[in-house]
Design a protein around this motif. Structure first.
Motif, mmCIF file in Angstrom:
data_model
loop_
_atom_site.group_PDB
_atom_site.id
_atom_site.type_symbol
_atom_site.label_atom_id
_atom_site.label_comp_id
_atom_site.label_asym_id
_atom_site.label_seq_id
_atom_site.Cartn_x
_atom_site.Cartn_y
_atom_site.Cartn_z
ATOM 1 N N VAL A 22 -47.033 -22.669 74.601
ATOM 2 C CA VAL A 22 -47.799 -23.842 74.961
ATOM 3 C C VAL A 22 -47.965 -24.723 74.033
ATOM 4 N N THR A 23 -47.809 -24.501 72.729
ATOM 5 C CA THR A 23 -47.605 -25.422 71.624
ATOM 6 C C THR A 23 -46.219 -24.793 70.784
ATOM 7 N N ASN A 24 -45.979 -25.826 70.063
ATOM 8 C CA ASN A 24 -44.860 -25.252 68.885
ATOM 9 C C ASN A 24 -45.408 -25.406 67.477
ATOM 10 N N GLY A 25 -45.033 -24.314 66.948
ATOM 11 C CA GLY A 25 -45.404 -24.164 65.376
ATOM 12 C C GLY A 25 -47.157 -24.171 65.223
ATOM 13 N N CYS A 26 -47.597 -24.411 64.120
ATOM 14 C CA CYS A 26 -48.924 -24.325 63.847
ATOM 15 C C CYS A 26 -49.671 -25.675 63.461
ATOM 16 N N SER A 27 -50.743 -25.802 64.039
ATOM 17 C CA SER A 27 -51.412 -27.303 63.609
ATOM 18 C C SER A 27 -51.759 -27.491 62.430
ATOM 19 N N TRP A 28 -51.893 -26.290 61.554
ATOM 20 C CA TRP A 28 -52.613 -26.220 60.011
ATOM 21 C C TRP A 28 -51.320 -26.105 59.250
ATOM 22 N N ASN A 29 -50.738 -25.097 59.178
ATOM 23 C CA ASN A 29 -49.301 -24.930 58.662
ATOM 24 C C ASN A 29 -49.348 -25.274 57.031
ATOM 25 N N ASN A 30 -50.299 -24.971 56.600
ATOM 26 C CA ASN A 30 -50.534 -25.346 55.068
ATOM 27 C C ASN A 30 -50.840 -23.926 54.291
ATOM 28 N N CYS A 31 -51.185 -22.644 54.740
ATOM 29 C CA CYS A 31 -51.205 -21.680 54.033
ATOM 30 C C CYS A 31 -49.817 -21.145 53.285
ATOM 31 N N TYR A 37 -43.665 -20.838 60.364
ATOM 32 C CA TYR A 37 -43.338 -21.910 60.984
ATOM 33 C C TYR A 37 -42.953 -23.124 59.860
ATOM 34 N N THR A 38 -42.030 -22.560 58.794
ATOM 35 C CA THR A 38 -41.784 -23.659 57.965
ATOM 36 C C THR A 38 -40.222 -24.375 58.265
ATOM 37 N N GLN A 39 -39.385 -23.883 59.515
ATOM 38 C CA GLN A 39 -38.199 -24.554 59.841
ATOM 39 C C GLN A 39 -38.615 -25.833 60.378
ATOM 40 N N GLU A 40 -37.700 -26.855 60.253
ATOM 41 C CA GLU A 40 -37.977 -28.370 60.678
ATOM 42 C C GLU A 40 -38.349 -28.093 62.367
ATOM 43 N N GLN A 41 -37.612 -27.418 62.921
ATOM 44 C CA GLN A 41 -37.861 -27.344 64.709
ATOM 45 C C GLN A 41 -39.160 -26.929 64.970
ATOM 46 N N LYS A 42 -39.895 -26.383 64.009
ATOM 47 C CA LYS A 42 -41.094 -25.752 64.360
ATOM 48 C C LYS A 42 -42.326 -26.623 64.035
ATOM 49 N N LYS A 43 -41.904 -27.955 63.846
ATOM 50 C CA LYS A 43 -42.938 -28.840 63.525
ATOM 51 C C LYS A 43 -43.945 -28.957 64.628
ATOM 52 N N PHE A 44 -45.361 -28.881 64.154
ATOM 53 C CA PHE A 44 -46.309 -29.035 65.480
ATOM 54 C C PHE A 44 -46.255 -29.957 66.501
ATOM 55 N N ARG A 45 -46.288 -29.515 67.748
ATOM 56 C CA ARG A 45 -46.641 -30.292 68.768
ATOM 57 C C ARG A 45 -47.347 -29.473 69.908
ATOM 58 N N ALA A 46 -48.042 -30.143 70.814
ATOM 59 C CA ALA A 46 -48.379 -29.662 72.020
ATOM 60 C C ALA A 46 -47.323 -29.785 72.916
ATOM 61 N N ARG A 47 -46.897 -28.742 73.669
ATOM 62 C CA ARG A 47 -45.711 -29.008 74.755
ATOM 63 C C ARG A 47 -46.451 -29.544 76.094
ATOM 64 N N LYS A 48 -45.622 -30.501 76.545
ATOM 65 C CA LYS A 48 -45.726 -31.329 77.494
ATOM 66 C C LYS A 48 -46.273 -30.327 78.953
ATOM 67 N N GLU A 49 -47.242 -31.048 79.681
ATOM 68 C CA GLU A 49 -47.699 -29.988 80.695
ATOM 69 C C GLU A 49 -46.857 -29.862 81.733
ATOM 70 N N GLU A 50 -45.989 -30.614 81.970
ATOM 71 C CA GLU A 50 -44.905 -30.322 83.055
ATOM 72 C C GLU A 50 -44.020 -29.254 82.537
ATOM 73 N N GLU A 51 -43.603 -29.365 81.153
ATOM 74 C CA GLU A 51 -42.827 -28.174 80.770
ATOM 75 C C GLU A 51 -43.524 -26.703 80.974
ATOM 76 N N ILE A 52 -44.965 -26.588 80.783
ATOM 77 C CA ILE A 52 -45.310 -25.457 80.853
ATOM 78 C C ILE A 52 -45.821 -25.213 82.252
ATOM 79 N N SER A 53 -46.078 -25.991 83.065
ATOM 80 C CA SER A 53 -45.967 -25.727 84.483
ATOM 81 C C SER A 53 -44.731 -25.208 84.925
#
Length: 294
Positions: A22-31, A37-53
């Motif tokens: 439902v989300t990609n990556g980590c919203s904090w990601n500073n530990c 979630y350090t790879q470029e493609q894992k940059k945080f974002r919330a997935r679109k509602e239609e994608e989850i549905s």
């Protein structure tokens, strides 16, 4: 086949669960200790509602049996209440056979959610949250850039308990290194005693991609615990625990010595196992280095 943005992580106990991203990556990601979630493609974002549905619809037609759903990635609880309610409602409507829903949870993402909010999510099927506290010591938490404090983690865990949600907490053995080992163990045990989680696990801090990023947070003043040091820290941690009904596990592959039991009835038994590993290692089956990992 659902469309995942790889890599996707989940707790060992969710091995038979449907992973719903439902989300990609980590919203904090500073530990500084975390490389998930350090790879470029894992940059945080919330997935679109239609994608989850669309994923929920597809999963509802799966011929592979599952009874549990894990909401990925690193912290689905960052989503606002409206979206979480919508996701859980869709799961309940489309997959009525699902018995429980779970997620990782950053304590910071519960600050704007009330006990009543969390109780609502629980009533819609959210059952257990995996909370990576890592440490209960404020100095260690600051040095590893966790973005949390003893107080913020306690507040989140107590809020979850009040809402009727189960919690599974993780502490990192060795996180404070040799210098901060005792206070790391002592304060972590104190936090667990106050919050009484349903499940507690310990993992050994590990750096498959190297220690540089982590050491920089300590100004390079960090020395790792050797095997005996890890056992001594864990022994002290367990000896300080005053838990009444917590399932404890240290059977993750990062641990040299797998331990499991119920606290507090198995506390003395686990301390005895650690003493055996420390003083009679030839009588204990420990993991070899090649057997360990994340």
């Amino acid at each position: 086949m659902l469309n995942y943005i790889e890599p996707v992580f989940r707790p060992p106990s969710e091995g038979r669960s449907l992973i719903l991203q439902v989300t990609n990556g980590c919203s904090w990601n500073n530990c500084t200790f975390c490389e998930m979630y350090t790879q470029e493609q894992k940059k945080f974002r919330a997935r679109k509602e239609e994608e989850i549905s669309a994923d929920i619809e597809q999963a509802s037609k799966s011929v592979i049996p599952f009874e549990k759903v894990f909401l990925a990635d690193g912290d689905a609880m960052v989503l606002p209440m409206r979206r979480l309610v919508d996701i859980l409602t869709q799961i309940k409507d489309k997959m009525p056979w699902v018995k429980r829903v779970s997620s990782y949870c950053l304590p910071r993402n519960l600050r704007k959610k009330s006990v009543e909010d969390l109780a609502l999510l629980n009533s819609l099927g959210l059952d257990i949250l995996y909370v990576g506290c890592e440490s209960g010591d404020d100095e260690v938490l600051s040095l590893v850039n966790k973005g949390e404090t003893y107080a913020s983690q306690k507040d989140a865990l107590m809020k979850l308990k009040a809402a009727g949600l189960r919690t599974s907490v993780m502490i990192l053995n060795g996180l404070g290194g040799t210098k901060l080992s005792e206070q790391h163990a002592k304060q972590s045990a104190k936090l667990m005693n106050e919050c009484q989680p349903d499940y507690l696990s310990t993992l050994v801090v590990s750096f498959p991609l190297g220690e540089d990023r982590f050491r920089n947070g300590f100004n390079n003043d960090w020395q790792p615990l050797d095997q005996a040091g890890l056992f001594l820290e864990l022994r002290y941690f367990i000896s300080q625990l005053e838990l009444t009904n917590t399932v404890y596990r240290s059977d993750h592959a990062s641990n040299y010595l797998p331990l499991k039991g119920d606290l507090g009835i198995d506390k003395d038994k686990m301390i005895a196992q650690l003493d055996m590993a420390l003083y009679q290692p030839d009588k204990v089956r420990l993991r070899e280095e090649w057997q360990r990992g994340l």
